[in-house]
Design a protein around this motif. Sequence first.
Motif, PDB file in Angstrom:
ATOM      1  N   GLY A   1       2.074   2.366  -7.917  1.00 19.55           N
ATOM      2  CA  GLY A   1       1.619   3.542  -7.175  1.00 19.55           C
ATOM      3  C   GLY A   1       0.682   3.179  -6.039  1.00 19.55           C
ATOM      4  O   GLY A   1       0.736   3.779  -4.962  1.00 19.55           O
ATOM      5  N   ALA A   2      -0.165   2.173  -6.263  1.00 19.06           N
ATOM      6  CA  ALA A   2      -1.092   1.746  -5.214  1.00 19.06           C
ATOM      7  C   ALA A   2      -0.329   1.205  -4.007  1.00 19.06           C
ATOM      8  O   ALA A   2      -0.700   1.471  -2.851  1.00 19.06           O
ATOM      9  CB  ALA A   2      -2.032   0.679  -5.769  1.00 19.06           C
ATOM     10  N   PHE A   3       0.740   0.465  -4.245  1.00 20.39           N
ATOM     11  CA  PHE A   3       1.484  -0.082  -3.117  1.00 20.39           C
ATOM     12  C   PHE A   3       2.317   0.983  -2.409  1.00 20.39           C
ATOM     13  O   PHE A   3       2.518   0.908  -1.196  1.00 20.39           O
ATOM     14  CB  PHE A   3       2.371  -1.249  -3.571  1.00 20.39           C
ATOM     15  N   VAL A   4       2.787   1.989  -3.137  1.00 20.65           N
ATOM     16  CA  VAL A   4       3.475   3.103  -2.478  1.00 20.65           C
ATOM     17  C   VAL A   4       2.495   3.845  -1.558  1.00 20.65           C
ATOM     18  O   VAL A   4       2.833   4.221  -0.427  1.00 20.65           O
ATOM     19  CB  VAL A   4       4.075   4.055  -3.531  1.00 20.65           C
ATOM     20  N   ALA A   5       1.273   4.050  -2.045  1.00 24.07           N
ATOM     21  CA  ALA A   5       0.267   4.748  -1.239  1.00 24.07           C
ATOM     22  C   ALA A   5      -0.182   3.927  -0.040  1.00 24.07           C
ATOM     23  O   ALA A   5      -0.710   4.465   0.929  1.00 24.07           O
ATOM     24  CB  ALA A   5      -0.942   5.090  -2.107  1.00 24.07           C
ATOM     25  N   MET A   6       0.032   2.608  -0.094  1.00 20.40           N
ATOM     26  CA  MET A   6      -0.421   1.717   0.971  1.00 20.40           C
ATOM     27  C   MET A   6       0.506   1.686   2.177  1.00 20.40           C
ATOM     28  O   MET A   6       0.109   1.269   3.265  1.00 20.40           O
ATOM     29  CB  MET A   6      -0.477   0.293   0.404  1.00 20.40           C
ATOM     30  N   ILE A   7       1.744   2.131   2.009  1.00 16.58           N
ATOM     31  CA  ILE A   7       2.765   1.916   3.045  1.00 16.58           C
ATOM     32  C   ILE A   7       2.397   2.609   4.359  1.00 16.58           C
ATOM     33  O   ILE A   7       2.426   1.998   5.433  1.00 16.58           O
ATOM     34  CB  ILE A   7       4.131   2.428   2.535  1.00 16.58           C
ATOM     35  N   VAL A   8       2.040   3.889   4.287  1.00 14.44           N
ATOM     36  CA  VAL A   8       1.765   4.646   5.513  1.00 14.44           C
ATOM     37  C   VAL A   8       0.540   4.106   6.266  1.00 14.44           C
ATOM     38  O   VAL A   8       0.615   3.875   7.482  1.00 14.44           O
ATOM     39  CB  VAL A   8       1.604   6.148   5.186  1.00 14.44           C
ATOM     40  N   PRO A   9      -0.615   3.879   5.605  1.00 15.66           N
ATOM     41  CA  PRO A   9      -1.741   3.308   6.342  1.00 15.66           C
ATOM     42  C   PRO A   9      -1.415   1.957   6.967  1.00 15.66           C
ATOM     43  O   PRO A   9      -1.887   1.646   8.070  1.00 15.66           O
ATOM     44  CB  PRO A   9      -2.833   3.159   5.271  1.00 15.66           C
ATOM     45  N   LEU A  10      -0.597   1.162   6.293  1.00 16.79           N
ATOM     46  CA  LEU A  10      -0.227  -0.141   6.837  1.00 16.79           C
ATOM     47  C   LEU A  10       0.584   0.021   8.115  1.00 16.79           C
ATOM     48  O   LEU A  10       0.336  -0.676   9.111  1.00 16.79           O
ATOM     49  CB  LEU A  10       0.586  -0.906   5.785  1.00 16.79           C
ATOM     50  N   ILE A  11       1.528   0.957   8.118  1.00 16.81           N
ATOM     51  CA  ILE A  11       2.340   1.188   9.320  1.00 16.81           C
ATOM     52  C   ILE A  11       1.469   1.690  10.470  1.00 16.81           C
ATOM     53  O   ILE A  11       1.590   1.237  11.611  1.00 16.81           O
ATOM     54  CB  ILE A  11       3.460   2.208   9.003  1.00 16.81           C
ATOM     55  N   VAL A  12       0.569   2.623  10.174  1.00 17.20           N
ATOM     56  CA  VAL A  12      -0.306   3.170  11.216  1.00 17.20           C
ATOM     57  C   VAL A  12      -1.198   2.078  11.794  1.00 17.20           C
ATOM     58  O   VAL A  12      -1.364   1.967  13.023  1.00 17.20           O
ATOM     59  CB  VAL A  12      -1.169   4.312  10.639  1.00 17.20           C
ATOM     60  N   PHE A  13      -1.766   1.246  10.923  1.00 15.88           N
ATOM     61  CA  PHE A  13      -2.681   0.206  11.413  1.00 15.88           C
ATOM     62  C   PHE A  13      -1.939  -0.824  12.261  1.00 15.88           C
ATOM     63  O   PHE A  13      -2.414  -1.232  13.326  1.00 15.88           O
ATOM     64  CB  PHE A  13      -3.351  -0.486  10.229  1.00 15.88           C
ATOM     65  N   ILE A  14      -0.750  -1.255  11.814  1.00 15.75           N
ATOM     66  CA  ILE A  14      -0.002  -2.260  12.578  1.00 15.75           C
ATOM     67  C   ILE A  14       0.442  -1.690  13.924  1.00 15.75           C
ATOM     68  O   ILE A  14       0.409  -2.378  14.948  1.00 15.75           O
ATOM     69  CB  ILE A  14       1.216  -2.739  11.757  1.00 15.75           C
ATOM     70  N   ALA A  15       0.828  -0.403  13.948  1.00 16.02           N
ATOM     71  CA  ALA A  15       1.300   0.196  15.192  1.00 16.02           C
ATOM     72  C   ALA A  15       0.187   0.359  16.225  1.00 16.02           C
ATOM     73  O   ALA A  15       0.430   0.237  17.429  1.00 16.02           O
ATOM     74  CB  ALA A  15       1.942   1.553  14.894  1.00 16.02           C
ATOM     75  N   LEU A  16      -1.046   0.616  15.763  1.00 14.74           N
ATOM     76  CA  LEU A  16      -2.139   0.918  16.697  1.00 14.74           C
ATOM     77  C   LEU A  16      -3.252  -0.113  16.674  1.00 14.74           C
ATOM     78  O   LEU A  16      -4.301   0.113  17.270  1.00 14.74           O
ATOM     79  CB  LEU A  16      -2.719   2.301  16.379  1.00 14.74           C
ATOM     80  N   GLN A  17      -3.052  -1.254  15.998  1.00 10.64           N
ATOM     81  CA  GLN A  17      -4.163  -2.197  15.821  1.00 10.64           C
ATOM     82  C   GLN A  17      -4.644  -2.794  17.137  1.00 10.64           C
ATOM     83  O   GLN A  17      -5.795  -3.198  17.262  1.00 10.64           O
ATOM     84  CB  GLN A  17      -3.771  -3.294  14.835  1.00 10.64           C
ATOM     85  N   ARG A  18      -3.782  -2.839  18.179  1.00 13.45           N
ATOM     86  CA  ARG A  18      -4.223  -3.425  19.449  1.00 13.45           C
ATOM     87  C   ARG A  18      -5.307  -2.575  20.104  1.00 13.45           C
ATOM     88  O   ARG A  18      -6.099  -3.062  20.894  1.00 13.45           O
ATOM     89  CB  ARG A  18      -3.043  -3.617  20.390  1.00 13.45           C
ATOM     90  N   PHE A  19      -5.346  -1.266  19.776  1.00 15.85           N
ATOM     91  CA  PHE A  19      -6.411  -0.426  20.310  1.00 15.85           C
ATOM     92  C   PHE A  19      -7.676  -0.490  19.459  1.00 15.85           C
ATOM     93  O   PHE A  19      -8.744  -0.127  19.917  1.00 15.85           O
ATOM     94  CB  PHE A  19      -5.954   1.031  20.370  1.00 15.85           C
ATOM     95  N   PHE A  20      -7.533  -0.907  18.201  1.00 14.76           N
ATOM     96  CA  PHE A  20      -8.625  -0.748  17.242  1.00 14.76           C
ATOM     97  C   PHE A  20      -9.854  -1.580  17.622  1.00 14.76           C
ATOM     98  O   PHE A  20     -10.957  -1.054  17.773  1.00 14.76           O
ATOM     99  CB  PHE A  20      -8.131  -1.138  15.846  1.00 14.76           C
TER     100      PHE A  20
END
Length: 318
Positions: A288-307
Amino acid sequence: MTTTPTPGQAAGPLVEDDSPATPRKLSRLEKRAIATKGRLSSPWASGIAIIIAVLWTIPSVGLLVTSFRPELDIRNSGWWTVIPGVFTGEAEFTADNYNEVLYGNSSNLADTFVNSFVITIPAVIIPITLALLAAYAFAWIPFKGREFLFVAVFALQVVPLQVALVPLLSDYVDWGINGTFWTVWLSHSIFALPLAIFLLHNFMKDIPASLVEAARVDGAGHVKIFFRVLFPLLVPAIASFGIFQFLWVWNDLLVGLTFTSPAYRPMTVAVAELAGSRGGDWHLLTAGAFVAMIVPLIVFIALQRFFVRGMLAGAVKG
């Protein structure tokens, strides 16, 4: 110095250029970026960063390996005992934990997954919208008591979230919205606004005043200056805070558990309940923890250059 025409150029009058080349004056943001790059690119800093990254990653790797192991193996041995079996082909892996989490009767992750999106997206957009307006006022509109009010807003960051839970819950009951999505949207917006105003204000203050003054000379008002001049330059700061707020709200358990009724609860509450009332089903908790992790991981990888750009520009400043 006398210049000589090169082949392919039209011959013209000789020009005397005795003036020395004047180096361009760097802005404060550029100086800070160069100094930070120098400190972070040293071998010692790189070595320490690699060690921290490895230490930080080991628990996540263990969690991932555990999520694919059979329940009986998880109870009998640690995840690291699988490593020799990976090379000899004796290690046993299964997707049963994920099947039980996603399609079993012990959880309702699909419903709470949608609830997490319904909670997170407004809880990111609302504080960013309000903070942009407040940061513009603090940065570019002079008014009496501006500095004192900005310090007061900044100081609200030290108020612990837990202190406000009971008063907020009492207000939500009085207003008749207790248990709905409104409670988490309002709570997350309230808790996020001090940091959002601080970061966006500092980013706005780094924008050259000449840009704003030139727009004013051309007859632009506050609305046109904000949307035509400042807003395009604020994209890195907005994206960096958006990532920060998205991760915070998506991973929040306390606010969702306190203010929402069971039908409106986010995925984090469902994941916490996967372990069971006595903690006996914690093999499901890893999946369950890894299922919950998928969306934040996608968001962070997509926008990490701005972070990093946005956080450095807005946070490393008093």
